[in-house]
Design an enzyme around this catalytic site. Structure first.
Site, mmCIF file in Angstrom:
data_model
loop_
_atom_site.group_PDB
_atom_site.id
_atom_site.type_symbol
_atom_site.label_atom_id
_atom_site.label_comp_id
_atom_site.label_asym_id
_atom_site.label_seq_id
_atom_site.Cartn_x
_atom_site.Cartn_y
_atom_site.Cartn_z
ATOM 1 N N ARG A 22 0.946 -1.136 0.103
ATOM 2 C CA ARG A 22 0.032 -0.053 0.036
ATOM 3 C C ARG A 22 0.806 1.352 -0.049
ATOM 4 N NH1 ARG A 22 -3.202 -0.078 5.311
ATOM 5 N NH2 ARG A 22 -3.992 1.857 4.283
ATOM 6 N N LYS A 92 -3.037 -8.104 10.776
ATOM 7 C CA LYS A 92 -4.616 -7.892 11.446
ATOM 8 C C LYS A 92 -5.668 -7.539 10.312
ATOM 9 C CE LYS A 92 -3.863 -3.003 12.851
ATOM 10 N NZ LYS A 92 -4.930 -2.111 11.913
ATOM 11 N N SER A 145 -12.000 2.105 15.326
ATOM 12 C CA SER A 145 -12.077 0.603 15.803
ATOM 13 C C SER A 145 -13.270 0.272 16.641
ATOM 14 C CB SER A 145 -10.729 0.033 16.421
ATOM 15 O OG SER A 145 -10.895 -1.140 16.977
ATOM 16 N N ARG A 148 -11.777 -1.054 20.130
ATOM 17 C CA ARG A 148 -11.147 -0.128 20.942
ATOM 18 C C ARG A 148 -12.340 0.584 21.673
ATOM 19 N NH1 ARG A 148 -6.677 1.503 16.554
ATOM 20 N NH2 ARG A 148 -5.023 0.103 17.196
ATOM 21 N N THR A 174 -2.868 12.426 10.096
ATOM 22 C CA THR A 174 -4.231 12.843 10.046
ATOM 23 C C THR A 174 -4.729 12.575 11.525
ATOM 24 O OG1 THR A 174 -4.779 12.195 7.939
ATOM 25 C CG2 THR A 174 -6.687 12.668 9.158
#
Length: 336
Positions: A22, A92, A145, A148, A174
């Site tokens: 990526r 993940k 998430s 989280r 960001t």
């Protein structure tokens, strides 16, 4: 002319290997680390091939677009189409089902598994909640998430603290920028990513797994290539770290058996104890933290060719107990 065919291709054993990655700073840093190791092991240069994934271009919340797999499918397509030789993923992000034609050639040794708080004024989570309670408002904490969110909200409920979890997207810059600008009071990120970017100094608190169990596979990388290139797969296997590979196998089996992805608040962490015993902790909850199911399972693992199957059995057993306790209802409609 001597009659020999002309070619502009380098010999196969010295041609650069094409590593698909990526474009994000974190992905490039991770892939660069692997590229250097592959060159050291094989003597072959490695060139990074930047690939844009759906997860990179979509502005929707990860939970809405499916989370797991949205950063992976374009890289896998490039592998299967022969545009790259191997790919590096954050483990993940990898779906638990392995597609035909691809092999998980290596899982290198894991980085720090913990989540990290980056908060204003260098505050810890408890200090942040206390300070803003004194100011008459809740601490605004950003994360993309549900896992989280669930554990942060459960922590706050248990202590009578006031926090507001805010769904965010974006790269590390960001997300930390939301804190720097004052739009948010803190954000939660993976410690491993911050370490790999050289930004560990910005962490104001590492969140202990007692407070927040990480995502299955967090902190680990996955190196994938095609089954059509067994020689490359064998070379990449030198980067494999068996204890990490077995631990994440247990975590991913838990995730698969729960049929959950990034859209569900599910956490899992496997750690090694004495005598090759693996301890697997799992958490399933509601995003508001009102209900949190937390269970663990232990089992001895023989580090032989069946070790991953042994670890997967531990993950499936823990998932069955969580489902018996009502995990499916907590997750809502399970991702399939």
């Amino acid at each position: 002319m001597n009659g020999q065919p002309l070619t502009d291709q380098a010999p196969a054993d010295t041609a650069p290997l094409r590593l698909g990655t990526r474009r994000s700073a974190l992905a490039m840093a991770q892939s660069g680390m692997v590229a250097r190791e592959v060159t050291r092991l094989t003597g072959r240069p490695v060139e990074l091939v930047e690939i844009t994934t759906y997860g990179d271009t979509s502005r929707e919340a990860l939970a809405q677009i499916g989370g797991t797999g949205v950063f992976v499918s374009a890289l896998r397509d490039a592998l299967l189409e022969g545009r790259i030789d191997f790919a590096v993923h954050s483990l993940k992000d990898l779906p638990t089902a392995e597609p035909a034609g691809l092999v998980l050639a290596a899982v290198p040794e894991r980085e720090d598994v913990r989540d990290a708080l980056v908060a204003c004024e260098g505050l810890t989570l408890e200090e942040l909640a206390e300070k803003l309670a004194g100011a008459g408002r809740a601490a605004r904490i950003g994360t993309g998430s549900p896992r989280r969110m669930a554990q942060l909200n459960a922590w706050a409920r248990a202590r009578g603290a006031q926090i507001e979890t805010v769904a965010i997207r974006g790269n590390v810059d960001t997300r930390i920028g939301f804190v720097a600008s004052g739009e948010l009071d803190a954000v939660v990120l993976a410690t491993a990513g911050l370490n790999r970017l050289g930004r560990a100094a910005e962490v104001t608190e590492h969140l202990d797994p007692e407070l927040m169990i990480p995502a299955p596979g967090q902190g680990a990388l996955a190196i994938e290539c095609t089954t059509a290139d067994p020689a490359l797969a064998a070379a990449l296997a030198a980067l494999d770290h068996a204890p990490t590979r077995v631990a994440v196998a247990a975590e991913r089996a838990l995730l698969a058996a729960l049929e959950a992805g990034c859209s569900a608040p599910v956490a899992g962490l496997a750690t090694w104890g004495h005598q090759h015993e693996l301890r697997l902790e799992g958490v399933v909850g509601t995003a508001d933290g009102a209900t949190l199911l937390k269970m663990s399972a232990n089992g001895p693992i023989v580090l032989d060719e069946t070790a991953e199957q042994q670890a997967a059995a531990l993950g499936h057993a823990l998932a069955a107990r969580l489902l018996d306790a009502g995990a499916a209802a907590l997750m809502g409609e399970r991702a399939r």
